[in-house]
Write a protein that holds these residues in place. Sequence first.
Motif, PDB file in Angstrom:
ATOM      1  N   SER A   1       0.840  -1.200   0.000  1.00  0.00           N
ATOM      2  CA  SER A   1       0.000   0.000   0.000  1.00  0.00           C
ATOM      3  C   SER A   1       0.873   1.247   0.000  1.00  0.00           C
ATOM      4  N   LEU A   2       1.897   1.231   0.832  1.00  0.00           N
ATOM      5  CA  LEU A   2       2.834   2.357   0.856  1.00  0.00           C
ATOM      6  C   LEU A   2       3.601   2.463  -0.452  1.00  0.00           C
ATOM      7  N   ALA A   3       3.946   1.330  -1.030  1.00  0.00           N
ATOM      8  CA  ALA A   3       4.677   1.311  -2.299  1.00  0.00           C
ATOM      9  C   ALA A   3       3.854   1.968  -3.404  1.00  0.00           C
ATOM     10  N   LYS A   4       2.570   1.738  -3.412  1.00  0.00           N
ATOM     11  CA  LYS A   4       1.714   2.353  -4.422  1.00  0.00           C
ATOM     12  C   LYS A   4       1.702   3.866  -4.264  1.00  0.00           C
ATOM     13  N   GLU A   5       1.673   4.352  -3.012  1.00  0.00           N
ATOM     14  CA  GLU A   5       1.710   5.792  -2.751  1.00  0.00           C
ATOM     15  C   GLU A   5       3.051   6.393  -3.159  1.00  0.00           C
TER      16      GLU A   5
ATOM     17  N   GLY B   1      13.845 -12.464   3.193  1.00  0.00           N
ATOM     18  CA  GLY B   1      13.161 -13.144   4.294  1.00  0.00           C
ATOM     19  C   GLY B   1      12.427 -12.189   5.217  1.00  0.00           C
ATOM     20  N   GLU B   2      11.621 -12.783   6.094  1.00  0.00           N
ATOM     21  CA  GLU B   2      10.828 -11.994   7.036  1.00  0.00           C
ATOM     22  C   GLU B   2      11.704 -11.141   7.951  1.00  0.00           C
ATOM     23  N   PHE B   3      12.791 -11.718   8.453  1.00  0.00           N
ATOM     24  CA  PHE B   3      13.642 -10.937   9.354  1.00  0.00           C
ATOM     25  C   PHE B   3      14.355  -9.812   8.614  1.00  0.00           C
ATOM     26  N   ASP B   4      14.691 -10.030   7.347  1.00  0.00           N
ATOM     27  CA  ASP B   4      15.243  -8.943   6.532  1.00  0.00           C
ATOM     28  C   ASP B   4      14.216  -7.824   6.413  1.00  0.00           C
ATOM     29  N   CYS B   5      12.981  -8.204   6.162  1.00  0.00           N
ATOM     30  CA  CYS B   5      11.889  -7.249   6.027  1.00  0.00           C
ATOM     31  C   CYS B   5      11.720  -6.429   7.309  1.00  0.00           C
TER      32      CYS B   5
ATOM     33  N   GLN C   1      12.363  -1.499  10.346  1.00  0.00           N
ATOM     34  CA  GLN C   1      12.829  -0.855  11.583  1.00  0.00           C
ATOM     35  C   GLN C   1      13.724   0.352  11.285  1.00  0.00           C
ATOM     36  N   ARG C   2      14.415   0.310  10.156  1.00  0.00           N
ATOM     37  CA  ARG C   2      15.302   1.405   9.781  1.00  0.00           C
ATOM     38  C   ARG C   2      14.595   2.488   8.983  1.00  0.00           C
ATOM     39  N   GLY C   3      13.267   2.406   8.922  1.00  0.00           N
ATOM     40  CA  GLY C   3      12.481   3.490   8.353  1.00  0.00           C
ATOM     41  C   GLY C   3      11.965   3.288   6.948  1.00  0.00           C
ATOM     42  N   ILE C   4      12.313   2.188   6.297  1.00  0.00           N
ATOM     43  CA  ILE C   4      11.787   1.922   4.963  1.00  0.00           C
ATOM     44  C   ILE C   4      10.571   1.012   5.136  1.00  0.00           C
ATOM     45  N   ARG C   5       9.409   1.604   5.034  1.00  0.00           N
ATOM     46  CA  ARG C   5       8.165   0.880   5.333  1.00  0.00           C
ATOM     47  C   ARG C   5       7.560   0.217   4.111  1.00  0.00           C
ATOM     48  N   ASN C   6       7.949   0.647   2.910  1.00  0.00           N
ATOM     49  CA  ASN C   6       7.430   0.053   1.675  1.00  0.00           C
ATOM     50  C   ASN C   6       8.312  -1.123   1.274  1.00  0.00           C
ATOM     51  N   VAL C   7       8.380  -2.100   2.171  1.00  0.00           N
ATOM     52  CA  VAL C   7       9.210  -3.292   2.001  1.00  0.00           C
ATOM     53  C   VAL C   7       8.347  -4.531   2.195  1.00  0.00           C
ATOM     54  N   VAL C   8       8.618  -5.559   1.387  1.00  0.00           N
ATOM     55  CA  VAL C   8       7.905  -6.833   1.489  1.00  0.00           C
ATOM     56  C   VAL C   8       8.903  -7.974   1.333  1.00  0.00           C
ATOM     57  N   SER C   9       8.451  -9.156   1.670  1.00  0.00           N
ATOM     58  CA  SER C   9       9.266 -10.350   1.500  1.00  0.00           C
ATOM     59  C   SER C   9       8.402 -11.453   0.905  1.00  0.00           C
TER      60      SER C   9
END
Length: 190
Positions: free
Chosen positions: A117-121, A130-134, A139-147
């Motif tokens: 959703s954030l990526a579309k914006e 992986g999930e932990f990478d995501c 956590q470092r502020g990049i919220r438009n991230v998926v795994s």
Amino acid sequence: MTSKEEIHDKVVSIRSAIGASYSKPKPELVDDMRTALQTNEVALAYLRNERALSDDTIKHFNLGYSQKYEAISIPIYKGKELVNIKYRYLDPSKHDSVKYTSTRGCETWLYNEEGLSLAKERGRVLIVEGEFDCMAVYQRGIRNVVSPASGKDSYGVWVELLDSIPEIYIAYDNDEGGKSTSKKFATRIG
């Protein structure tokens, strides 16, 4: 109809397409495992020290501890509905060195779907292995991230959700498998 509803109408699972269904974990399991995590020093140390996750990140992703699996529980949501729970064993040597398992019979889905959703914006998305990478990137502020649902080798029907996002960045692990798969994935999405 909102664009989010349109997305979910467009992308259907393979089981839905053939008329089958998935089972779904009970949402109260997530609450129970979140509570169990707070009293398990080994699990908390793993998340805080080995994975360097903050308590806010642990809370945001509803991480917990499964006594049954002796594992960190990682709930997977699709449209805010719990569709699966993945488990990261704390001691893989007890499980033939397998690190992960998930709830049998449940849907395999993209991790951190809200990142789309954030990526579309924002017009761009970061896809990590992986999930932990995501979680670490989030956590470092990049919220438009998926795994991907099952690591680097899984694409799934969710790939169609990327169609309306102009910029797609792939950051898989910096090993041979990650490099090779990221090239294949880039070719697949164009």
